[in-house]
Scaffold this active site. Structure first.
Site, mmCIF file in Angstrom:
data_model
loop_
_atom_site.group_PDB
_atom_site.id
_atom_site.type_symbol
_atom_site.label_atom_id
_atom_site.label_comp_id
_atom_site.label_asym_id
_atom_site.label_seq_id
_atom_site.Cartn_x
_atom_site.Cartn_y
_atom_site.Cartn_z
ATOM 1 N N HIS A 203 0.689 -1.197 -0.101
ATOM 2 C CA HIS A 203 -0.008 0.290 0.090
ATOM 3 C C HIS A 203 0.743 1.407 0.069
ATOM 4 C CE1 HIS A 203 1.157 -0.432 4.320
ATOM 5 N NE2 HIS A 203 1.009 0.930 4.408
ATOM 6 N N ASP A 205 0.881 5.138 2.066
ATOM 7 C CA ASP A 205 0.277 5.614 3.206
ATOM 8 C C ASP A 205 -0.508 6.948 2.628
ATOM 9 O OD1 ASP A 205 1.432 3.807 4.699
ATOM 10 O OD2 ASP A 205 3.042 5.363 5.200
ATOM 11 N N HIS A 260 4.729 0.134 -0.326
ATOM 12 C CA HIS A 260 5.528 -0.778 0.774
ATOM 13 C C HIS A 260 4.885 -1.742 1.116
ATOM 14 C CE1 HIS A 260 4.001 2.681 3.044
ATOM 15 N NE2 HIS A 260 3.840 1.848 3.976
ATOM 16 N N ARG A 270 9.146 -9.026 14.928
ATOM 17 C CA ARG A 270 9.402 -7.515 14.163
ATOM 18 C C ARG A 270 8.435 -6.501 15.022
ATOM 19 N NH1 ARG A 270 11.292 -4.259 9.579
ATOM 20 N NH2 ARG A 270 9.612 -2.690 9.376
HETATM 21 C C1 GA4 Z 1 -2.167 2.699 5.972
HETATM 22 C C2 GA4 Z 1 -1.774 3.663 6.799
HETATM 23 C C3 GA4 Z 1 -1.843 3.566 8.127
HETATM 24 O O1 GA4 Z 1 -1.474 2.234 8.609
HETATM 25 C C4 GA4 Z 1 -3.517 3.449 8.232
HETATM 26 C C5 GA4 Z 1 -4.046 2.210 7.532
HETATM 27 C C6 GA4 Z 1 -5.341 1.977 7.489
HETATM 28 C C7 GA4 Z 1 -5.923 1.227 8.546
HETATM 29 O O2 GA4 Z 1 -4.924 0.255 9.043
HETATM 30 O O3 GA4 Z 1 -6.899 1.240 9.133
HETATM 31 C C8 GA4 Z 1 -6.008 1.666 6.315
HETATM 32 C C9 GA4 Z 1 -4.679 1.705 5.128
HETATM 33 C C10 GA4 Z 1 -3.849 2.870 5.947
HETATM 34 C C11 GA4 Z 1 -5.036 2.549 3.919
HETATM 35 C C12 GA4 Z 1 -6.385 2.019 3.262
HETATM 36 C C13 GA4 Z 1 -7.265 1.460 4.364
HETATM 37 C C14 GA4 Z 1 -7.097 2.460 5.499
HETATM 38 C C15 GA4 Z 1 -6.193 0.271 5.865
HETATM 39 C C16 GA4 Z 1 -7.015 -0.015 4.670
HETATM 40 C C17 GA4 Z 1 -7.242 -1.016 4.104
HETATM 41 C C18 GA4 Z 1 -3.840 3.689 9.610
HETATM 42 C C19 GA4 Z 1 -3.952 4.516 7.365
HETATM 43 O O4 GA4 Z 1 -4.472 5.908 7.664
HETATM 44 O O5 GA4 Z 1 -4.172 4.024 5.935
#
Ligand code: GA4
Length: 327
Positions: A203, A205, A260, A270
């Site tokens: 994904h 961020d 990443h 980890r």
């Molecule tokens: C990715 C970055 C952060 O960890 C996060 C993630 C969020 C979650 O874990 O709830 C998301 C992911 C993240 C992006 C797409 C959506 C939302 C999981 C998911 C499938 C906390 C964020 O802000 O976006």
């Protein structure tokens, strides 16, 4: 090739035919050196990712939080589950987001937006409130300052004013930043399977910038511009900075958010801690006019962080979230 495996009835992607290659060329920024800002801009353009050394954050902050996190993760499952979940915040295990993504990971997700931090979030600290709470605060404040310093160096090098044009987004008292502690337990079955197991799927961020620190266990991989995956050698005394989708938009695509993922390790656990610096929900995410060349058009439609976040949280991890906002 990605196939599905069912450990304990759950579906987590296995990654076949992938021999991790370690990247020796990860850009490393020495913050004590005067040329750091030039190198930061270059790294944001080429990789959307870099490592920071000589950052000035005492290792004691990282070690204390890591050991508090490990204390929490070694509690029994019911104890951990009783401290949440307050979806999407609080404790989570294997389920990532709310759209079916699964990974070999357990985590604590905290909102740093004081206006929406639920009282219940603090249940996370119940086991040892003083130590966990204070080590979290010290650590978060330090990495937030580091993120702001990096963003200010970027603005300086890009020759845009004011110097805090990016960092003020994170300093806003309504900033919607989040913090995450991830624990990837070892998965010994992998030794016989000759496969890699997804710890956290690929994904980008959605926020502006992310600052990650992990213990000495491998797992983090970034995708290079040619689409190949490389492993990032772990370094527990350094921080890794990732360009998020919002910074990509603010720079009209000059910086690219980095794709990443994390692979589970068969032998070692980890632990990573990530600060995701975000704007306030009301903030417009648009390319900065000062960064646009004459006649250059915005690649994106206008949207607020709230709109982008809502779209991102409705998607699957690997989905391209920015495509809905491209012109
Ligand atoms: C990715 C970055 C952060 O960890 C996060 C993630 C969020 C979650 O874990 O709830 C998301 C992911 C993240 C992006 C797409 C959506 C939302 C999981 C998911 C499938 C906390 C964020 O802000 O976006």
């Amino acid at each position: 090739m990605v196939v599905l495996w069912r450990p304990a009835l759950e579906q987590i992607s296995l990654i076949r035919n992938h021999k991790p290659t370690f990247c020796s060329g990860i850009p490393t920024i020495d913050l004590s050196k005067p040329d750091s800002k030039t190198l930061i801009v270059k790294a944001c353009e080429e990789f959307g990712f870099f490592k920071v050394i000589n950052h000035g954050i005492p290792s004691e902050f990282m070690n204390r939080l890591e050991s508090e996190a490990m204390k929490f993760f070694s509690l029994s499952t019911p104890e951990k589950e009783n401290s949440g979940p307050f979806s999407p915040f609080g404790y989570g295990n294997k389920r990532i987001g709310s759209n079916g993504d699964m990974g070999w990971v357990e985590y604590i997700l905290l909102s740093l937006n004081e206006k929406i931090v639920s009282k219940k979030d603090s249940d996370i600290y119940r086991q040892d409130p003083e130590n966990f709470g204070s080590s979290l605060n010290d650590y978060i404040l330090a990495v937030k300052n580091l993120a702001c310093e990096v963003l200010e160096l970027l603005a300086e090098e890009l020759n845009i004013r004011p110097r805090n044009i990016f960092s003020k987004l994170l300093m806003d008292e309504e900033s919607d930043s989040v913090f995450r502690l991830n624990h990837y337990p070892p998965c010994p079955e992998l030794q016989t399977l000759n496969c890699n197991l997804t710890g956290f799927g690929e994904h980008t961020d959605p926020q502006v910038i992310s600052v990650l620190r992990s213990n000495d266990t491998t797992g983090l991989q970034i995708s290079l511009r040619d689409g190949s995956w490389v492993s990032v050698p772990p370094d527990q005394s350094s921080f890794f900075v990732l360009v998020g989708d919002s910074l990509q938009v603010l720079t009209n695509g000059r910086f690219r958010s980095v794709k990443h993922r994390v692979l589970a390790n068969s032998l070692k656990s980890r632990v990573s801690m990530i600060y995701f610096g975000a704007p306030a929900l009301r903030e417009k995410i648009v390319p900065l006019p000062m960064l646009m060349a004459e006649g250059e058009e915005s690649l994106y439609k206008e949207f607020t962080w709230c709109e982008y976040k809502n779209t991102a949280y409705k998607s699957r991890l690997a989905d391209d979230k920015l495509c809905f906002f491209e012109k």
